[in-house]
Scaffold this active site. Structure first.
Site, PDB file in Angstrom:
ATOM      1  N   GLN A 190     -34.893  26.509   9.634  1.00 59.87           N
ATOM      2  CA  GLN A 190     -35.008  25.616   8.486  1.00 59.87           C
ATOM      3  C   GLN A 190     -35.551  24.263   8.918  1.00 59.87           C
ATOM      4  O   GLN A 190     -35.268  23.796  10.022  1.00 59.87           O
ATOM      5  CB  GLN A 190     -33.641  25.408   7.824  1.00 59.87           C
ATOM      6  CG  GLN A 190     -33.676  24.557   6.552  1.00 59.87           C
ATOM      7  CD  GLN A 190     -32.295  24.324   5.966  1.00 59.87           C
ATOM      8  OE1 GLN A 190     -31.632  23.351   6.305  1.00 59.87           O
ATOM      9  NE2 GLN A 190     -31.850  25.233   5.093  1.00 59.87           N
ATOM     10  N   SER A 197     -32.832  20.145   2.126  1.00 62.43           N
ATOM     11  CA  SER A 197     -33.605  21.258   2.686  1.00 62.43           C
ATOM     12  C   SER A 197     -35.020  21.246   2.122  1.00 62.43           C
ATOM     13  O   SER A 197     -35.219  21.022   0.923  1.00 62.43           O
ATOM     14  CB  SER A 197     -32.940  22.596   2.343  1.00 62.43           C
ATOM     15  OG  SER A 197     -31.613  22.645   2.819  1.00 62.43           O
ATOM     16  N   ASP A 199     -27.325  28.487   4.512  1.00 63.44           N
ATOM     17  CA  ASP A 199     -27.785  27.123   4.240  1.00 63.44           C
ATOM     18  C   ASP A 199     -26.687  26.094   4.491  1.00 63.44           C
ATOM     19  O   ASP A 199     -26.917  24.895   4.358  1.00 63.44           O
ATOM     20  CB  ASP A 199     -28.276  27.020   2.789  1.00 63.44           C
ATOM     21  CG  ASP A 199     -29.051  25.742   2.505  1.00 63.44           C
ATOM     22  OD1 ASP A 199     -29.781  25.277   3.397  1.00 63.44           O
ATOM     23  OD2 ASP A 199     -28.940  25.207   1.389  1.00 63.44           O
TER      24      ASP A 199
END
Length: 292
Positions: free
Chosen positions: A282, A232, A208
């Site tokens: 993502q 996110s 991430d």
């Protein structure tokens, strides 16, 4: 007698060792490092540990798909509830919901598979400058922190469990529009336990990092731009091969699209020896407050 404060890496490993409250019910805490919200990679890693601890050891994780619903409060514990959706002959499926203050902040679905032989292929690792020939942490600070705003200095001067060495620093020191791709070397700043559950969780944690930044390159913006709201929204990851995480990893990322106040990014994680160990995708919120 004074005790040495735990390192950032020790804090990360400790935070992944969830407390068992009841069958399929776990509690996690966040390192108190001054963040206003819980880092998304931490929640992914903790939720993955919760799921894996309800699956037999011979079935490592092979994929996960997650959604971020609300920002996490670092001062409060996070409760993880696991739903044992299915245990088949080869695969197992789990769903995890993370709860704070009575509300769901995150959900994760993960699939686990018994290891078996099969067809083998992978894309080649890009040829890049090795990490030893790139600026280290102190050199990077000197390169672009002089005169930087306090919030940027605070971010880069904080001790963290993962060291990042970008192949290029242009994005940090310029507002020039760049190709929407980047490559960084990453490694843990301390030893990783010889435990595949924790290794997979740390890999999910670091996946991430820097990923959503890539969607801003084409716009000449950065996550430090205070006119932007960046977060996110969802995260997907496929674990191809196990890795002990005892050396540098190359994280190769690109962003094929931004629109609708969202940016989409993709990433590939390689061991130094060229083995592709994981793929990531993502989408994140990129909202320009100045135009709101």
């Amino acid at each position: 007698m004074s005790r040495t404060a735990p390192s950032a890496m020790q804090q990360l490993v400790s935070s992944l060792d969830l407390e068992v409250l009841e069958q399929d019910l776990f509690r996690g805490t966040s390192p108190q490092v001054g963040w206003q919200r819980v880092f998304g990679g931490q929640v992914i890693g903790q939720a993955l540990v919760a799921a894996q601890r309800t699956v037999s050891a011979d079935r490592p994780v092979h994929s996960l798909h997650a959604y971020f619903m609300r920002p996490g409060d670092p001062a409060a514990p996070i409760i993880y509830t696991v739903d044992r959706i299915r245990d088949g002959l080869s695969f197992a499926t789990r769903r995890v919901v993370a709860i704070q203050h009575g509300k769901a902040i995150f959900s994760l679905s993960a699939s686990f598979q018994k290891e078996e032989e099969g067809l083998e292929y992978q894309a080649s690792m890009p040829e890049v400058t090795p990490p030893e020939k790139l600026p280290g942490k102190e050199e990077m600070r000197a390169a672009f922190l002089t005169g930087a705003p306090d919030h940027i200095r605070s971010y880069w001067e904080r001790e963290r469990p993962i060291e990042v060495r970008p192949l290029a620093l242009d994005h940090y020191v310029s507002d020039r529009k760049l190709d929407a791709e980047q490559k960084v070397w990453v490694r843990t700043t301390g030893p990783v336990p010889d435990d595949r559950i924790i290794q997979a969780a740390i890999l999910a944690y670091l996946s991430d990092m820097t990923l959503l930044d890539t969607a801003l390159f084409a716009h000449g913006r950065s996550v430090f731009d205070r006119d932007l709201q960046v977060a996110s929204l969802d995260h997907a990851m496929w674990f191809h091969r196990p890795s002990r995480l005892d050396d540098w990893l190359l994280y190769s990322m690109d962003s094929p699209n931004t629109n609708g106040a969202r940016g989409f990014t993709r990433g590939s994680l390689y061991q130094r020896d060229g083995r592709l160990i994981a793929s990531v995708a993502q989408e994140g919120l990129i909202r320009d407050r100045a135009n709101a």
